[in-house]
Design a protein around this motif. Structure first.
Motif, PDB file in Angstrom:
ATOM      1  N   UNK A 192       0.827  -1.214   0.000  1.00 11.50           N
ATOM      2  CA  UNK A 192       0.000   0.000   0.000  1.00 11.50           C
ATOM      3  C   UNK A 192       0.858   1.259   0.000  1.00 11.50           C
ATOM      4  N   UNK A 193       1.845   1.294   0.862  1.00  9.89           N
ATOM      5  CA  UNK A 193       2.647   2.513   0.981  1.00  9.89           C
ATOM      6  C   UNK A 193       3.797   2.556  -0.011  1.00  9.89           C
ATOM      7  N   UNK A 194       4.348   1.399  -0.325  1.00 13.85           N
ATOM      8  CA  UNK A 194       5.495   1.364  -1.236  1.00 13.85           C
ATOM      9  C   UNK A 194       5.122   1.353  -2.697  1.00 13.85           C
ATOM     10  N   UNK A 195       3.963   0.745  -3.018  1.00  9.35           N
ATOM     11  CA  UNK A 195       3.555   0.603  -4.421  1.00  9.35           C
ATOM     12  C   UNK A 195       2.277   1.375  -4.740  1.00  9.35           C
ATOM     13  N   UNK A 196       1.777   2.128  -3.758  1.00  7.03           N
ATOM     14  CA  UNK A 196       0.585   2.966  -3.934  1.00  7.03           C
ATOM     15  C   UNK A 196      -0.658   2.154  -4.292  1.00  7.03           C
ATOM     16  N   UNK A 197      -0.734   0.897  -3.801  1.00  4.94           N
ATOM     17  CA  UNK A 197      -1.949   0.111  -3.998  1.00  4.94           C
ATOM     18  C   UNK A 197      -2.994   0.540  -2.967  1.00  4.94           C
ATOM     19  N   UNK A 198      -4.231   0.730  -3.363  1.00  3.95           N
ATOM     20  CA  UNK A 198      -5.252   1.160  -2.399  1.00  3.95           C
ATOM     21  C   UNK A 198      -5.571   0.096  -1.353  1.00  3.95           C
ATOM     22  N   UNK A 199      -5.281  -1.171  -1.679  1.00  5.80           N
ATOM     23  CA  UNK A 199      -5.546  -2.275  -0.771  1.00  5.80           C
ATOM     24  C   UNK A 199      -4.404  -3.274  -0.914  1.00  5.80           C
TER      25      UNK A 199
END
Length: 295
Positions: free
Chosen positions: A218-225
């Motif tokens: 989520x934080x490293x790859x900007x995935x919402x989930x």
């Protein structure tokens, strides 16, 4: 196209019925169980209430949408007037082949037969019908009323005319259709499922815990989930089924499902739908970390 039949009142089926009905189409929602239909209709009503609360639609819109849906327990009756059928039954090949054989027999000659399958061959499904040129994949994303993407999958015999019709119809629903070819997993799941499987392997080998893996993505790859929470949302049984289809279809070990995933599904831990997966949903749909070790 005016009359749409949706086969299956589960998570995907009721979402597809909701989307077509809200766009003004007359929808026949077909299922073998009255309990499933009642639950599906209740889910549609609840989702419409959420949209009202967010001021996206009005009470009149809700009434109109629900009024556009008629339910049926009989497949023959439910598809008899259809211009398009969208099959959204369980992701099981034998079941889908049986449903398509029956739909081909009962639906009008002009009717397009589509499937919401997330991985199974459109060409194989079309082969049990006498209209393979009129069979196509419409892979909606979950939750259907919100997600914009629809994968439009051409089988080997799908005609250009049918493809163009379904592409345009998807746009009428406010969706963004993307045409892909018929190979295991198509595009979305061919990329997504190996990522989810690798996240499960990372947990299985003790590299990090559930929250840590999801936080990195989520934080490293900007995935919402995170991928483990997403797997719970999709359904671990569905993830396993898709991976098995790709593993069998490509004969490539990189698609082999992680033993942890296999064991969790065998144990009935299927994610949100069962109340527990990588997270615990016993008290609400909010993900709480399961206290026991997965190793």
């Amino acid at each position: 196209m005016k009359n749409i039949s949706v086969i299956g009142a589960g998570t995907m089926g009721n979402g597809i019925a909701h989307t077509f009905a809200q766009s003004g189409f007359k929808v026949s929602l077909v299922d073998i169980s009255q309990e499933n239909i009642d639950l599906g209709m209740a889910t549609i009503a609840k989702n419409l209430d959420r949209m009202i609360a967010k001021e996206r639609i009005t009470e009149d819109d809700k009434t109109s949408t629900l009024g556009n849906i008629t339910s049926y327990l009989d497949l023959k009756e439910g598809v008899s007037q259809a211009d398009l059928v969208v099959e959204a039954a369980t992701e099981n090949l034998d079941l889908k082949l049986k449903v398509f054989g029956d739909m081909d027999q009962f639906a009008p000659a002009h009717c397009i037969l589509s499937t919401n399958t997330s991985s199974i061959s459109i060409t194989q499904i079309a082969a049990v019908t006498k209209r393979p040129d009129q069979v196509i994949g419409m892979h909606f994303m979950n939750p259907v009323p919100i997600m914009k993407l629809v994968e439009i999958i051409r089988g080997y015999s799908t005609s250009d005319e049918v493809t163009a019709t379904i592409m345009e119809l998807s746009k009428q629903l406010g969706k963004t259709p993307t045409e892909v070819n018929d190979y295991p997993g198509f595009v979305a799941n061919r990329i997504l499922m190996p990522m989810i499987n690798e996240a499960i392997e990372t947990l299985y080998h003790g590299v990090a815990g559930v929250e840590e893996i999801d936080t990195v993505m989520k934080l490293g790859m900007a995935h919402p989930m995170g991928p483990l929470q997403l797997a719970d949302f999709i359904g671990l049984d569905v993830c396993l089924s898709i991976l098995n289809v790709m593993h069998e279809g490509f004969k490539n070990p990189k698609y082999a499902p992680c033993p942890l995933l296999v064991n969790m599904v065998m144990a009935g831990k299927k994610g949100i739908k069962s109340g527990e997966g990588f997270y615990d949903y016993a008290t609400s749909r909010k993900a709480e970390v399961v206290s026991k070790s997965f190793l």
